[in-house]
Scaffold this motif. Sequence first.
Motif, mmCIF file in Angstrom:
data_model
loop_
_atom_site.group_PDB
_atom_site.id
_atom_site.type_symbol
_atom_site.label_atom_id
_atom_site.label_comp_id
_atom_site.label_asym_id
_atom_site.label_seq_id
_atom_site.Cartn_x
_atom_site.Cartn_y
_atom_site.Cartn_z
ATOM 1 N N GLY A 1 -74.592 -20.974 14.248
ATOM 2 C CA GLY A 1 -73.671 -20.999 13.142
ATOM 3 C C GLY A 1 -72.545 -22.121 13.645
ATOM 4 O O GLY A 1 -72.321 -23.149 12.878
ATOM 5 N N LEU A 2 -72.082 -22.263 14.758
ATOM 6 C CA LEU A 2 -70.965 -22.792 15.209
ATOM 7 C C LEU A 2 -71.163 -24.280 15.403
ATOM 8 O O LEU A 2 -70.624 -25.219 15.143
ATOM 9 C CB LEU A 2 -70.552 -22.250 16.583
ATOM 10 N N THR B 1 -76.498 -23.353 1.627
ATOM 11 C CA THR B 1 -76.073 -22.108 2.553
ATOM 12 C C THR B 1 -77.100 -22.519 3.656
ATOM 13 O O THR B 1 -78.429 -22.566 3.777
ATOM 14 C CB THR B 1 -76.525 -20.905 1.826
ATOM 15 N N ILE B 2 -76.451 -22.300 4.945
ATOM 16 C CA ILE B 2 -77.450 -22.201 6.329
ATOM 17 C C ILE B 2 -77.258 -20.815 6.640
ATOM 18 O O ILE B 2 -76.198 -20.216 6.747
ATOM 19 C CB ILE B 2 -76.609 -23.119 7.360
ATOM 20 N N ILE C 1 -79.981 -25.782 19.401
ATOM 21 C CA ILE C 1 -80.879 -26.823 18.626
ATOM 22 C C ILE C 1 -81.244 -26.532 17.139
ATOM 23 O O ILE C 1 -80.918 -27.419 16.250
ATOM 24 C CB ILE C 1 -82.486 -26.929 19.376
ATOM 25 N N SER C 2 -81.579 -25.121 16.779
ATOM 26 C CA SER C 2 -81.792 -24.861 15.527
ATOM 27 C C SER C 2 -80.763 -24.955 14.656
ATOM 28 O O SER C 2 -80.728 -25.417 13.383
ATOM 29 C CB SER C 2 -82.177 -23.487 15.646
ATOM 30 N N GLY C 3 -79.247 -24.576 15.209
ATOM 31 C CA GLY C 3 -78.039 -24.920 14.262
ATOM 32 C C GLY C 3 -77.929 -26.391 14.033
ATOM 33 O O GLY C 3 -77.414 -26.900 12.935
ATOM 34 N N GLU C 4 -78.066 -27.270 15.132
ATOM 35 C CA GLU C 4 -78.087 -28.547 14.875
ATOM 36 C C GLU C 4 -79.056 -29.042 13.731
ATOM 37 O O GLU C 4 -78.721 -29.850 12.913
ATOM 38 C CB GLU C 4 -78.174 -29.356 16.137
ATOM 39 N N ARG C 5 -80.403 -28.681 13.990
ATOM 40 C CA ARG C 5 -81.297 -29.228 12.928
ATOM 41 C C ARG C 5 -80.863 -28.796 11.474
ATOM 42 O O ARG C 5 -81.359 -29.335 10.723
ATOM 43 C CB ARG C 5 -82.835 -28.708 13.414
#
Length: 426
Positions: free
Chosen positions: A17-18, A247-248, A399-403
């Motif tokens: 999230g960050l 929403t993420i 990586i997943s947060g960035e994507r």
Amino acid sequence: MEKSAYKIHIIGAGISGLIAAQILENHGYCPVIIEASNSVGGRVKTDVVNDYNLDHGFQVLLTSYPAAQKYLNYDALELQQFLPGATIFKNGKSQTIGDPLRSLSLLLPTLFSSVGTFSDKIKILQLNAFLKKKTLTDIFKTEEKSTLNYLQNFGFSKDMIQTFFKPFFSGIFLEPNLETSSRMFEFVYKMFGDGLAVLPKNGIQAIPNQLKNNLKTTRFQFDTSVKEVKNNLIILQDGSEIKTHFTIIATEASHLVSNLKNQETTWKSCDTLYFESKTRNIQKPIIGLIADEKALINNIFYHTSIETSAKAKQELLSVTIVKEHDLSEEKLVKKVTEDLKTYCNIFDIKFLKRYRINMALPKLTNLQYEISSTETKLTSAIFLAGDILLNGSLNAAMISGERAALGVIQTLEDGLIVDELTSEYS
């Protein structure tokens, strides 16, 4: 519509999230992070108890993680290094082994240790060379098998597997039988070989704290539990509603989205117990592995063997348990205390705190290193993040947060639903 006017919400203030918030900020957006607890970090947290820094479970950062190198300021974290090796407790005795090419002090003890055969030591060198050349992309394309099968096929002896690989990697994978995918083994082994295992001087939560402090326009909404996520609506546990453009979900999503109800992630659990001790029987900053099969405890570490910001007057010992048990806390403390005496010759300790971590690592198959931004898209307005999408690591979380954030940005830049959103919120 100005970028800052878009309502983008991130559920979960963990590492994913960050990072998602940072990417959105970098592109001019001002997200809101909704977090159920009162602080950032998710599974990466530290408490201060009796002037000791107690991490929620024994955790380390591997400096060779590519995403960590990209997003963390290592110097500011004041990282404290572990020696690249282990002290192994077996049959009432201890011996230390490690990588003498990276720490000369480990040369003689490794050469003269009885851990593994001469052939095993040659195979360690062969494994090091093999994975040094293998790319991360290739690792995650290799056919999966269990780590145990991988080690057996590589030719390691039963004793080497039982004495070193099982206790060491059980502590990382949080399962005692090395059932974890060989992709994860190769990835973690390569990361250990390419860098260092470290801990921030202020404890593991210094990592999410640094990521939070980097954020300038993100707003945080702590102590707020989410009940359900719909396309442009977030429903909180108290019944209140939040309208949103995007929403993420950077946490377990199966209970939040109706069409994911039957896709709940299976989690590995563990126990970490902390003790205060007047002395320590491992003087160097190195992990201790308990290789006796009858032992409940898996690994130990003296956190005061590295420099810490805590002002403790004695030694701090953590004990990790990955085997399943049904002991009450009182009986668990008693059993662990007995194991420490029997297998490690550790006496005169005082119990401080137990962490039972029910959602320590996701149990995954078909592990991946990368994910495209489009693959994080669940609906036109809901995106997913978290290490559960790839593999159980801090690197995967980043990586997943960035994507996921890039997925939101791409959707906006493509103008696919901007007109609809603008008219709804104007």
